[in-house]
Design a protein around this motif. Structure first.
Motif, short mmCIF file in Angstrom:
data_model
loop_
_atom_site.label_atom_id
_atom_site.label_comp_id
_atom_site.label_asym_id
_atom_site.label_seq_id
_atom_site.Cartn_x
_atom_site.Cartn_y
_atom_site.Cartn_z
N TYR A 23 0.84 -1.21 0.00
CA TYR A 23 0.00 0.00 0.00
C TYR A 23 0.87 1.26 0.00
CZ TYR A 23 0.92 -0.05 5.05
OH TYR A 23 1.54 -0.07 6.28
N LEU A 41 1.06 -11.38 11.28
CA LEU A 41 0.12 -10.41 10.72
C LEU A 41 -0.02 -10.70 9.23
CD1 LEU A 41 1.62 -7.35 12.61
CD2 LEU A 41 -0.72 -8.16 12.90
N THR A 98 -7.80 3.27 11.07
CA THR A 98 -6.73 4.20 11.41
C THR A 98 -5.74 3.53 12.37
OG1 THR A 98 -8.23 5.13 13.07
CG2 THR A 98 -8.01 6.33 11.00
N GLY A 99 -5.34 2.29 12.02
CA GLY A 99 -4.18 1.65 12.66
C GLY A 99 -2.95 2.03 11.86
N SER A 100 -1.87 1.28 12.02
CA SER A 100 -0.60 1.64 11.35
C SER A 100 -0.77 1.72 9.83
CB SER A 100 0.47 0.59 11.65
OG SER A 100 0.75 0.59 13.01
N THR A 132 -11.66 4.28 16.07
CA THR A 132 -10.91 4.55 17.30
C THR A 132 -9.65 5.32 16.95
OG1 THR A 132 -11.60 2.35 18.04
CG2 THR A 132 -9.97 3.47 19.39
N ARG A 169 -0.30 -1.28 19.58
CA ARG A 169 0.93 -1.00 18.85
C ARG A 169 0.96 0.47 18.43
NH1 ARG A 169 5.73 -3.63 16.98
NH2 ARG A 169 6.42 -2.49 15.15
N ALA A 204 -8.23 -0.59 5.59
CA ALA A 204 -7.00 -0.72 6.38
C ALA A 204 -7.42 -1.29 7.73
CB ALA A 204 -6.33 0.65 6.52
N THR A 205 -8.07 -2.44 7.66
CA THR A 205 -8.83 -2.93 8.81
C THR A 205 -8.13 -4.04 9.60
OG1 THR A 205 -10.07 -4.16 7.13
CG2 THR A 205 -11.13 -2.23 8.08
#
Ligand code: N01
Length: 534
Positions: A51, A144, A185-187, A209, A328, A377-378
């Motif tokens: 990405y 992951l 809105t994680g890494s 979140t 993280r 982006a889940t």
């Protein structure tokens, strides 16, 4: 299953950092090795996660193999935190340099593995139906690597393009002139949002979140800096080996509360300027002491407010539901600044939840957003997902899925009682995602190489974790985690992001250095906690 067509000492599944090194190391010890990889090339995470904006959050000179002095001297990292293309190029270089391609079959997804008690071998089956057998089965399938696709109503009616960050197309995706939505809105979201925003017409970010993100402070590596690092590599690697997270840096060896306000401010500012994951290393007790953590949270909140300005927007971006570092931490480039752009809109799903996708857009409880492309982006079914994606059956016809029904149980994160000669790399119960993944891969593979050599020297056929040793290890891992703030977040470390997944804290929080010492000690005491058959 039918008889195997092919037989090996070792089958390694996965050709990411851990699998690649496993193939190289175990082969160098004289074992015959066959690697299988679902992708068309080496890389693992770095093969799939193409990405925009994907880059590592550990400095590349440390997020790289240490096993070959020639390799670390010859490879020229160009940035402090390399982007995905450069990391993939590095891994291709390693595979070519050590002639690993000949030992790995690509586009070969392993779907089943069954232990044949009589032959004392693992029978391994690929998606294509091809079979082979091995004495030892090493799963380097990654913590992951199984994407989590959310169930959003109306997904099938959406007529635009849908992209998953962790399954990004190999051909370039051009968002020019488009209206794009990013969910998550994680890494992955935090890295891709600024880059997509620069290209598209209009970006809608759907945030459920807010997460803590620290600017990576990425920069080009100068010739001088790289030469200096290379000249000091042995010392740098030694420091990393003795470190909790497998990086060479040491900061203040005391807690947040042990210093006065000025010193605290100075330490946090320095950590912010160093960037990214360095922030949680600024003091020793950030993820252990709630009061200390609050100081760190306040500092980051002030930074976000200062960047954003607009109090309402800043408030939506402030992470408030978990201690800093208990999920993280993210490392970004211009993440918060991106919300100052005219073409970017933040949609706070806590205020206006997502309702559905429709043919030309996405709908919340208040608004329809027409879009051309959707980026998911889940996240991932982390830490256990890739092991359980293979249908693994042990000698008593039990499946790993059933064995782990109440949550994963391992000895050292490396072995599972009841499954002889099965080894997990970066498994639940090992430091895995809490440390530099390349350093953890090297430590585990070296240890495993010693175990296989021990078996060969002593004419032993199988090694298997003792149930009692496993119980004690699981208890130890839980006990360590219970003294940290990790338990206070609904994170993927705990499986909280996957509906129905048992809530168990999975990584070993004692640190890579302590884990290494423990593993070495176990090896020195004739592999305490393992039983062997001859
Ligand atoms: O995944 P995540 P990731 N509706 O699980 C949201 C590593 N990594 O791929 O928090 C709406 O962190 C979800 O919301 P919530 C790194 O270890 C490293 O970003 O569940 N939103 C969250 O915001 C990282 O931690 C790098 O409320 C939904 C997001 O999706 C790990 O991979 C780069 C939703 C998922 O965040 C995973 O990161 C990238 C729904 N139905 C990844 N479902 C480096 O920098 C999920 N979300 C090296």
């Amino acid at each position: 299953m039918q008889d195997s067509a092919d037989s090996h000492d070792v089958v390694v599944v996965g050709a990411g950092f851990a699998g690649l090194y496993a193939v190289q190391h175990v082969r160098s010890l004289g074992f015959s090795v066959q690697g299988f990889e679902a992708g068309s090339d080496v890389g693992g995470t770095w093969y799939w996660n193409r990405y925009p904006g994907a880059r590592c959050d550990v400095e590349s000179v440390d997020y790289s193999y240490s096993f070959s002095e020639e390799l670390q001297q010859e490879f020229e990292w160009t940035e402090r935190f390399a982007g995905q293309p450069e990391i993939l190029r590095y891994m291709q270089h390693v595979a070519t340099r050590f002639d690993l391609y000949r030992s790995i079959q690509f586009d070969a997804r392993v779907v089943k593995a069954r232990y044949d008690e009589q032959g004392r071998r693992w029978q391994v089956e690929l998606e294509s139906g091809a079979m082979c057998s091995a004495r030892f089965l090493v799963l380097a399938t990654g913590p992951l690597s199984v994407p989590l696709v959310p169930e959003v109503a109306g997904m099938s009616t959406f007529e635009g393009s849908v992209y998953q960050t962790s399954q990004w197309p190999k051909t370039e995706v051009d968002f020019t002139g488009q209206r794009v939505a990013v969910i998550g809105t994680g890494s992955s979201g935090i890295q891709s949002i600024p880059v997509i925003a620069e290209q598209c017409d209009q970006l809608y970010v759907f945030q459920r979140t807010a997460n803590f993100s620290i600017p990576a402070q990425n920069s080009a590596l100068t010739r001088e800096a790289l030469d200096q690092i290379k000249a000091n590599y042995p010392e740098r690697r030694r420091l990393a080996r003795e470190d909790r997270i497998g990086t060479p840096y040491r900061y203040r060896p005391y807690g947040v509360m042990e210093v006065d306000e000025q010193e605290r401010a100075r330490a946090f500012e320095e950590a912010w300027q160093r960037g990214g994951t360095h922030f949680t290393k600024s003091f020793t007790d950030i993820v252990r002491n709630e009061d200390s953590n609050k100081y760190a949270v306040d500092f980051v909140h002030r930074k976000i407010k200062a960047i954003i300005g607009d109090p309402e927007l800043a408030d939506a971006l402030l992470p408030k539901d978990h201690p800093l570092g208990s999920k993280r931490i993210c490392a970004d480039t211009n993440y918060y600044q991106t919300y100052l752009r005219d073409n970017v809109t933040l949609i706070d799903l806590q205020r206006t939840p997502l309702v559905q996708l429709y043919d030309t857009g996405i709908r919340t409880t208040t608004t329809d957003y027409p879009i051309d492309s959707l980026v998911l982006a889940t996240g991932f079914d982390a830490l256990t997902g890739s092991f359980l994606a293979i249908n693994i059956t042990g000698p008593r016809h039990q499946t790993l899925r059933d064995t782990w029904r109440g949550g994963p149980r391992t000895y050292l994160g490396l072995a599972v009682a009841g499954y002889p000669n099965l080894f997990l790399l970066s498994g639940p119960g090992s430091p895995s995602v809490l440390a530099n993944m390349v350093a953890t891969a090297e430590q585990q593979v070296d240890w495993l190489g010693n175990l296989l050599t021990h078996l060969r020297q002593h004419h032993l056929t199988t090694a298997e974790a003792d149930p009692t040793a496993q119980d004690q290890w699981v208890e130890h891992v839980n006990e360590l985690a219970s003294h940290t703030l990790f338990m206070k977040a609904d994170s993927w470390y705990l499986g909280a992001n996957v509906p129905g997944k048992p809530r168990v804290f999975m990584p070993y929080v004692g640190g890579l250095h302590a884990y290494r010492t423990l593993c070495d000690d176990i090896a020195a005491s004739d592999y305490r906690g393992f039983s062997f058959t001859g």
